[in-house]
Write an enzyme that holds these catalytic residues in place. Structure first.
Site, PDB file in Angstrom:
ATOM      1  N   LYS A  55      36.606  38.683  52.679  1.00 44.19           N
ATOM      2  CA  LYS A  55      36.600  40.110  52.321  1.00 44.19           C
ATOM      3  C   LYS A  55      35.892  40.968  53.357  1.00 44.19           C
ATOM      4  O   LYS A  55      36.245  42.127  53.547  1.00 44.19           O
ATOM      5  CB  LYS A  55      35.972  40.309  50.942  1.00 44.19           C
ATOM      6  CG  LYS A  55      36.814  39.725  49.829  1.00 44.19           C
ATOM      7  CD  LYS A  55      36.272  40.119  48.480  1.00 44.19           C
ATOM      8  CE  LYS A  55      37.016  39.382  47.390  1.00 44.19           C
ATOM      9  NZ  LYS A  55      36.723  39.880  46.063  1.00 44.19           N
TER      10      LYS A  55
ATOM     11  N   GLY B  77      36.973  37.380  40.091  1.00 41.41           N
ATOM     12  CA  GLY B  77      35.866  38.137  39.505  1.00 41.41           C
ATOM     13  C   GLY B  77      34.519  37.441  39.609  1.00 41.41           C
ATOM     14  O   GLY B  77      33.530  37.911  39.054  1.00 41.41           O
TER      15      GLY B  77
ATOM     16  N   HIS C 195      41.554  50.741  38.845  1.00 43.67           N
ATOM     17  CA  HIS C 195      42.036  49.715  39.773  1.00 43.67           C
ATOM     18  C   HIS C 195      43.533  49.986  39.939  1.00 43.67           C
ATOM     19  O   HIS C 195      44.301  49.842  38.992  1.00 43.67           O
ATOM     20  CB  HIS C 195      41.787  48.311  39.196  1.00 43.67           C
ATOM     21  CG  HIS C 195      42.409  47.205  40.001  1.00 43.67           C
ATOM     22  ND1 HIS C 195      41.682  46.183  40.544  1.00 43.67           N
ATOM     23  CD2 HIS C 195      43.696  46.979  40.348  1.00 43.67           C
ATOM     24  CE1 HIS C 195      42.493  45.365  41.203  1.00 43.67           C
ATOM     25  NE2 HIS C 195      43.723  45.829  41.093  1.00 43.67           N
TER      26      HIS C 195
ATOM     27  N   LYS D 183      41.847  41.045  34.844  1.00 38.54           N
ATOM     28  CA  LYS D 183      42.841  41.941  34.260  1.00 38.54           C
ATOM     29  C   LYS D 183      43.352  41.430  32.914  1.00 38.54           C
ATOM     30  O   LYS D 183      43.515  40.226  32.720  1.00 38.54           O
ATOM     31  CB  LYS D 183      44.023  42.086  35.219  1.00 38.54           C
ATOM     32  CG  LYS D 183      43.624  42.705  36.552  1.00 38.54           C
ATOM     33  CD  LYS D 183      44.652  42.434  37.636  1.00 38.54           C
ATOM     34  CE  LYS D 183      44.102  42.882  38.980  1.00 38.54           C
ATOM     35  NZ  LYS D 183      44.899  42.384  40.113  1.00 38.54           N
TER      36      LYS D 183
ATOM     37  N   ARG E 269      49.605  36.732  47.984  1.00 35.01           N
ATOM     38  CA  ARG E 269      50.419  35.846  47.140  1.00 35.01           C
ATOM     39  C   ARG E 269      51.191  36.698  46.134  1.00 35.01           C
ATOM     40  O   ARG E 269      50.981  37.899  46.062  1.00 35.01           O
ATOM     41  CB  ARG E 269      49.502  34.918  46.351  1.00 35.01           C
ATOM     42  CG  ARG E 269      48.466  35.730  45.595  1.00 35.01           C
ATOM     43  CD  ARG E 269      47.699  34.926  44.572  1.00 35.01           C
ATOM     44  NE  ARG E 269      46.403  35.502  44.276  1.00 35.01           N
ATOM     45  CZ  ARG E 269      46.162  36.485  43.431  1.00 35.01           C
ATOM     46  NH1 ARG E 269      47.145  37.049  42.773  1.00 35.01           N
ATOM     47  NH2 ARG E 269      44.947  36.937  43.236  1.00 35.01           N
TER      48      ARG E 269
ATOM     49  N   ARG F  90      48.636  40.117  28.871  1.00 27.75           N
ATOM     50  CA  ARG F  90      48.380  38.692  29.106  1.00 27.75           C
ATOM     51  C   ARG F  90      47.917  38.038  27.807  1.00 27.75           C
ATOM     52  O   ARG F  90      46.868  38.421  27.263  1.00 27.75           O
ATOM     53  CB  ARG F  90      47.292  38.496  30.155  1.00 27.75           C
ATOM     54  CG  ARG F  90      47.639  39.079  31.511  1.00 27.75           C
ATOM     55  CD  ARG F  90      46.592  38.665  32.519  1.00 27.75           C
ATOM     56  NE  ARG F  90      46.796  39.349  33.788  1.00 27.75           N
ATOM     57  CZ  ARG F  90      46.264  38.953  34.942  1.00 27.75           C
ATOM     58  NH1 ARG F  90      45.481  37.893  34.970  1.00 27.75           N
ATOM     59  NH2 ARG F  90      46.487  39.615  36.047  1.00 27.75           N
TER      60      ARG F  90
HETATM   61  P1  ADP Z   1      38.149  39.375  42.912  1.00 24.39           P
HETATM   62  O1  ADP Z   1      38.701  39.019  44.264  1.00 24.39           O
HETATM   63  O2  ADP Z   1      37.113  38.436  42.428  1.00 24.39           O
HETATM   64  O3  ADP Z   1      39.207  39.677  41.899  1.00 24.39           O
HETATM   65  P2  ADP Z   1      37.835  42.188  43.555  1.00 24.39           P
HETATM   66  O4  ADP Z   1      37.184  42.585  44.818  1.00 24.39           O
HETATM   67  O5  ADP Z   1      39.341  42.257  43.491  1.00 24.39           O
HETATM   68  O6  ADP Z   1      37.342  40.717  43.148  1.00 24.39           O
HETATM   69  O7  ADP Z   1      37.257  43.042  42.369  1.00 24.39           O
HETATM   70  C1  ADP Z   1      37.614  42.788  41.023  1.00 24.39           C
HETATM   71  C2  ADP Z   1      37.209  43.953  40.151  1.00 24.39           C
HETATM   72  O8  ADP Z   1      35.808  44.213  40.264  1.00 24.39           O
HETATM   73  C3  ADP Z   1      37.878  45.271  40.503  1.00 24.39           C
HETATM   74  O9  ADP Z   1      39.153  45.401  39.925  1.00 24.39           O
HETATM   75  C4  ADP Z   1      36.885  46.264  39.937  1.00 24.39           C
HETATM   76  O10 ADP Z   1      37.049  46.405  38.549  1.00 24.39           O
HETATM   77  C5  ADP Z   1      35.553  45.593  40.188  1.00 24.39           C
HETATM   78  N1  ADP Z   1      34.934  46.063  41.458  1.00 24.39           N
HETATM   79  C6  ADP Z   1      34.938  45.425  42.637  1.00 24.39           C
HETATM   80  N2  ADP Z   1      34.291  46.154  43.574  1.00 24.39           N
HETATM   81  C7  ADP Z   1      33.852  47.285  42.971  1.00 24.39           C
HETATM   82  C8  ADP Z   1      33.125  48.451  43.391  1.00 24.39           C
HETATM   83  N3  ADP Z   1      32.690  48.590  44.645  1.00 24.39           N
HETATM   84  N4  ADP Z   1      32.870  49.405  42.477  1.00 24.39           N
HETATM   85  C9  ADP Z   1      33.314  49.275  41.197  1.00 24.39           C
HETATM   86  N5  ADP Z   1      33.990  48.224  40.740  1.00 24.39           N
HETATM   87  C10 ADP Z   1      34.276  47.223  41.608  1.00 24.39           C
END
Ligand code: ADP
Length: 464
Positions: free
Chosen positions: A116, A165, A208, A237, A292, A338
């Site tokens: 990331k 998450g 999101h 989600k 993916r 889901r």
């Molecule tokens: P993962 O790869 O574990 O799914 P993500 O980076 O996609 O993690 O983040 C998953 C969720 O976490 C996002 O959809 C959001 O709800 C929350 N999130 C992540 N970063 C932030 C942020 N900087 N501020 C607020 N919420 C965040």
């Protein structure tokens, strides 16, 4: 075109790939662990091979066993689905080295976007807005307090290799900063190959919003519009829809363009997703790229009338995309729920034997599932057992179809979250499309207060 595809996955996504292969006239090979012999993907594939014991590490994540299976069966391509090896750059590389087509992006793209911090850096260079945060990984605590202060609390500590998450910690005040970094680092180290973490500003109630992208090996890349995925619990989600109720043409154009810039920055091939956070003030930020097919791809299929898995297979086989951005438009609305084998009140997984399974159907309803009456939901794998997807001419129609389909979906023998899903889509904030990632917290908070008033578990309608 490929003659035989091995599917390195199980459950509904393995079946989904089988559907696409059948339509394309491609033979399929299912791989399975020794507890998965009765699974539908094994029954419906043309061939099947056992690749190891129940634990994913020894079977669905076992690169050697899967590659051997592909070689024994003479498969010319592997579809990884989502989860398991789908975002494993090493696996994609081994496939390429063995002369087997990996149905997904190049190994190098997976590696770059799976990190990331590197993904953030790539996007900054490309001019895509990212969430304000640290430049790179946090090597020491030096300057961290100042950085967090300048971002403004709350901040979030995230694992660079994170996913699902995990490896995230929200920090409300300077006193908690050190502890949160240490905890996130420990969690990341235990769950992923790396314990590197970084810090971002934490947006308190963003949406999101993600864009589906599709690229071929000739440099063509399009986006297939957005999905709204703000209904989450613990960053996972629960319901997704396309389009997003918040979107107008101008915002869609700007975010879609940013998604394309992101995709082009890594010369993206195959299906992928660019995830953004959309703040309440209308600013949007790149969050990460998923390399993916996503769980929620059917809502995009419904509004674009495309078959994303067939598109994945075609571009992996070297075909060029048959459409350009200007050929694409949105048709109607679609919402996915889901369905998980879990207690709807405690969220604890509830594996076990499904005794009754009555799937809903009718106009505008699609059910992607590998479950059936007599199937035992196994404790070793993900608890998601079905995806119920409704579509309609309008959001209202899609929502009313989803509501009646949820109501008429009967699953007995195990507990599921069907009552929770019904509760979510009946919530005024959901009905009006006023969504944010705090939506579920608010709903569960209200529910807890109701529980206090009612004494114990409140009555609910829908499937017991
Ligand atoms: P993962 O790869 O574990 O799914 P993500 O980076 O996609 O993690 O983040 C998953 C969720 O976490 C996002 O959809 C959001 O709800 C929350 N999130 C992540 N970063 C932030 C942020 N900087 N501020 C607020 N919420 C965040």
């Amino acid at each position: 075109m490929f003659k035989k595809i091995l599917i390195a996955n199980r459950g509904e996504i393995a079946l989904r790939v089988i559907w696409a292969c059948r339509e394309l006239g491609i033979r399929t090979v299912a791989v399975h662990s020794n507890v998965d012999r009765d699974s539908l993907h094994v029954r419906f594939a043309d061939e099947d091979i056992c690749i190891g014991p129940a634990q994913s590490a020894d079977s669905y994540l076992n690169v050697k066993a899967i590659i051997s299976a592909a070689e024994i069966c003479g498969a010319d391509a592997i579809h990884p689905g989502y989860g398991f090896l789908a975002e494993n750059a090493h696996f994609a590389k081994v496939c390429a080295e063995c002369g087997i087509s990996f149905i997904g992006p190049r190994a190098e793209t997976i590696r770059r976007m799976g990190d990331k911090v590197e993904a953030r850096r790539t996007m900054i260079t490309a001019g895509v807005p990212v969430v304000p945060g640290s430049e790179g990984v946090l090597a020491t605590f030096d300057g961290l307090e100042d950085l967090a202060q300048s971002l403004g609390y709350p901040v979030i500590i995230k694992a660079s290799a994170g996913g699902g998450g995990r490896g995230m910690r929200i920090v409300e005040s300077p006193a908690d900063l050190r502890g949160a970094v240490e905890a996130a680092r420990a969690e990341a180290g235990a769950s992923f190959a790396s314990d590197e973490v970084y810090v971002e500003k934490y947006l308190t109630n963003p949406r999101h919003i993600e864009f589906q992208i599709l690229g071929d090996s000739y440099g063509n890349v399009v986006h297939l519009f957005e999905r709204e995925c703000s209904v989450q619990r613990r960053h996972q989600k629960i319901l997704e829809e396309a389009p997003s109720p918040v979107m107008d043409e101008e915002l869609r154009r700007r975010m879609g363009e940013a998604a394309l810039v992101a995709a082009r920055a890594v010369e993206y091939e195959n299906a992928g997703t660019v995830e953004f956070l959309l703040d309440e003030d209308g600013s949007f930020y790149f969050m990460e790229m998923n390399t993916r097919i996503q769980v929620e791809h059917p809502v995009t299929e419904n509004i674009t009338r495309l078959d994303l898995v067939k598109e994945q297979i075609r571009v992996a086989a070297g075909e060029a995309l048959q459409f350009r951005q200007e050929d694409l438009s949105i048709h109607g609305w679609s919402i996915e729920a889901r369905v998980n084998a879990e207690d709807p009140w405690t969220f604890r997984p509830c594996p076990g034997l499904i005794t009754t399974f009555h799937p809903p159907g009718g106009p505008g309803v699609r059910l992607d599932t590998a479950a059936y009456a007599g199937y035992t939901v196994l404790p070793h794998y993900d608890s998601m057992i079905a995806k119920l997807i409704a579509r309609g001419k309008t959001r209202e129609e899609a929502l009313s179809r989803l509501a009646r389909a949820l109501d008429l979906f009967v699953i007995e023998g195990i507990s599921t979250n069907l009552p929770l899903l019904a509760e979510i889509i009946a919530a005024p904030a959901f009905v009006s499309g006023q969504l944010g990632t705090r939506f579920m917290d608010d709903l569960l908070e209200e529910r807890a207060q109701r529980d206090v008033l009612w004494g114990e578990t409140p009555p609910f309608s829908g499937t017991p």
